[in-house]
Each structure stands twice: as structure tokens, then as C-alpha cells.
Motif scaffolding. Structure first.
Motif, PDB file in Angstrom:
ATOM      1  N   TYR A   3       0.838  -1.194   0.000  1.00 16.52           N
ATOM      2  CA  TYR A   3       0.000   0.000   0.000  1.00 16.52           C
ATOM      3  C   TYR A   3       0.869   1.240   0.000  1.00 16.52           C
ATOM      4  CZ  TYR A   3      -3.743  -3.200   1.237  1.00 16.52           C
ATOM      5  OH  TYR A   3      -4.644  -4.230   1.238  1.00 16.52           O
ATOM      6  N   TRP A  19     -18.160   6.516  -1.882  1.00 18.29           N
ATOM      7  CA  TRP A  19     -18.246   5.096  -1.527  1.00 18.29           C
ATOM      8  C   TRP A  19     -19.569   4.798  -0.837  1.00 18.29           C
ATOM      9  CZ3 TRP A  19     -12.776   4.331   1.019  1.00 18.29           C
ATOM     10  CH2 TRP A  19     -11.814   4.346   0.009  1.00 18.29           C
ATOM     11  N   ASP A  54      -3.608   0.898  -3.440  1.00 10.08           N
ATOM     12  CA  ASP A  54      -3.017  -0.430  -3.595  1.00 10.08           C
ATOM     13  C   ASP A  54      -1.915  -0.373  -4.643  1.00 10.08           C
ATOM     14  OD1 ASP A  54      -4.261  -0.549  -6.108  1.00 10.08           O
ATOM     15  OD2 ASP A  54      -5.773  -2.003  -5.459  1.00 10.08           O
ATOM     16  N   GLU A  58      -5.057   2.055  -7.249  1.00  9.22           N
ATOM     17  CA  GLU A  58      -6.462   2.286  -6.913  1.00  9.22           C
ATOM     18  C   GLU A  58      -6.582   2.747  -5.465  1.00  9.22           C
ATOM     19  OE1 GLU A  58     -10.744  -0.045  -6.599  1.00  9.22           O
ATOM     20  OE2 GLU A  58      -9.027  -1.065  -7.497  1.00  9.22           O
ATOM     21  N   VAL A  60      -7.980   2.679  -2.100  1.00 12.63           N
ATOM     22  CA  VAL A  60      -8.674   1.583  -1.415  1.00 12.63           C
ATOM     23  C   VAL A  60      -8.990   1.898   0.038  1.00 12.63           C
ATOM     24  CG1 VAL A  60      -7.738  -0.223  -2.910  1.00 12.63           C
ATOM     25  CG2 VAL A  60      -6.486   0.444  -0.835  1.00 12.63           C
ATOM     26  N   ARG A  81     -10.962  -0.743   1.681  1.00 14.82           N
ATOM     27  CA  ARG A  81     -12.011  -1.413   0.895  1.00 14.82           C
ATOM     28  C   ARG A  81     -11.411  -2.619   0.201  1.00 14.82           C
ATOM     29  NH1 ARG A  81     -16.634   1.617  -0.665  1.00 14.82           N
ATOM     30  NH2 ARG A  81     -16.582   0.513  -2.621  1.00 14.82           N
ATOM     31  N   SER A  82     -12.192  -3.675   0.130  1.00  9.96           N
ATOM     32  CA  SER A  82     -11.708  -4.858  -0.592  1.00  9.96           C
ATOM     33  C   SER A  82     -12.504  -5.055  -1.854  1.00  9.96           C
ATOM     34  CB  SER A  82     -11.809  -6.074   0.288  1.00  9.96           C
ATOM     35  OG  SER A  82     -13.123  -6.262   0.741  1.00  9.96           O
TER      36      SER A  82
END
Length: 82
Positions: A3, A19, A54, A58, A60, A81-82
Motif C-alpha cells: 500500500y 463510496w 493499492d 487504486e 482503497v 475497501r476490498s
């Protein structure tokens, strides 16, 4: 997974505010609490907030920290977030 952390930008805030979480986690939606949303989107409050990306670039997650008067470090609002 690796990360990368970077200081908040307006693009990061706009992305995170968009989100949406499914119930029962929808209380994490920034738009569900106007008072928290106002604090989150105010650039004066970004000094202790970081966007998390990531290895593909992105966005995340994000996190914040606060150092109180007793020099205790509080880490909060960690969200990946996954």
C-alpha cells in the motif's frame, strides 16, 4: 499486498465520499451523517488524513491520526475497501 499512503487531495475526498456500503455497514457512508461529511470535506481538517492506494494505484482506503495534549497517538477511521 503493498500500500502507498499520501496526503489527502480534493480528488481523494470526492472519491471516498462517493463510496457506498451495503447494510448493515451503511452507517459508514459519508453522506449518511451531514455533520461528519462537513468535517471530512473541509480542507482545514486534512492535515492528519491520508489516502491509501493499492499496488495498482487504486484508492482503497484512508486513515487519520491525532496526537492529543498528553502526547498519546490515536489512530482512527482506518478503512480499507476490498
Amino acid at each position: 499486498m503493498e500500500y502507498e499512503f499520501s496526503s489527502f487531495t480534493a480528488d481523494d475526498v470526492d472519491g471516498i465520499v462517493s463510496w457506498h456500503y451495503d447494510p448493515p455497514y451503511d452507517f459508514y457512508d459519508m453522506k449518511s451523517d451531514p455533520e461528519d461529511l462537513a468535517l471530512f470535506t473541509n480542507p482545514n481538517n486534512w492535515d492528519n488524513k491520508y489516502a491509501v492506494f493499492d499496488s495498482s494505484g487504486e484508492r482503497v482506503g484512508f486513515f487519520s491520526f491525532n496526537l492529543d495534549d498528553s502526547e498519546t497517538l490515536e489512530i482512527g477511521q482506518v478503512c480499507i475497501r476490498s
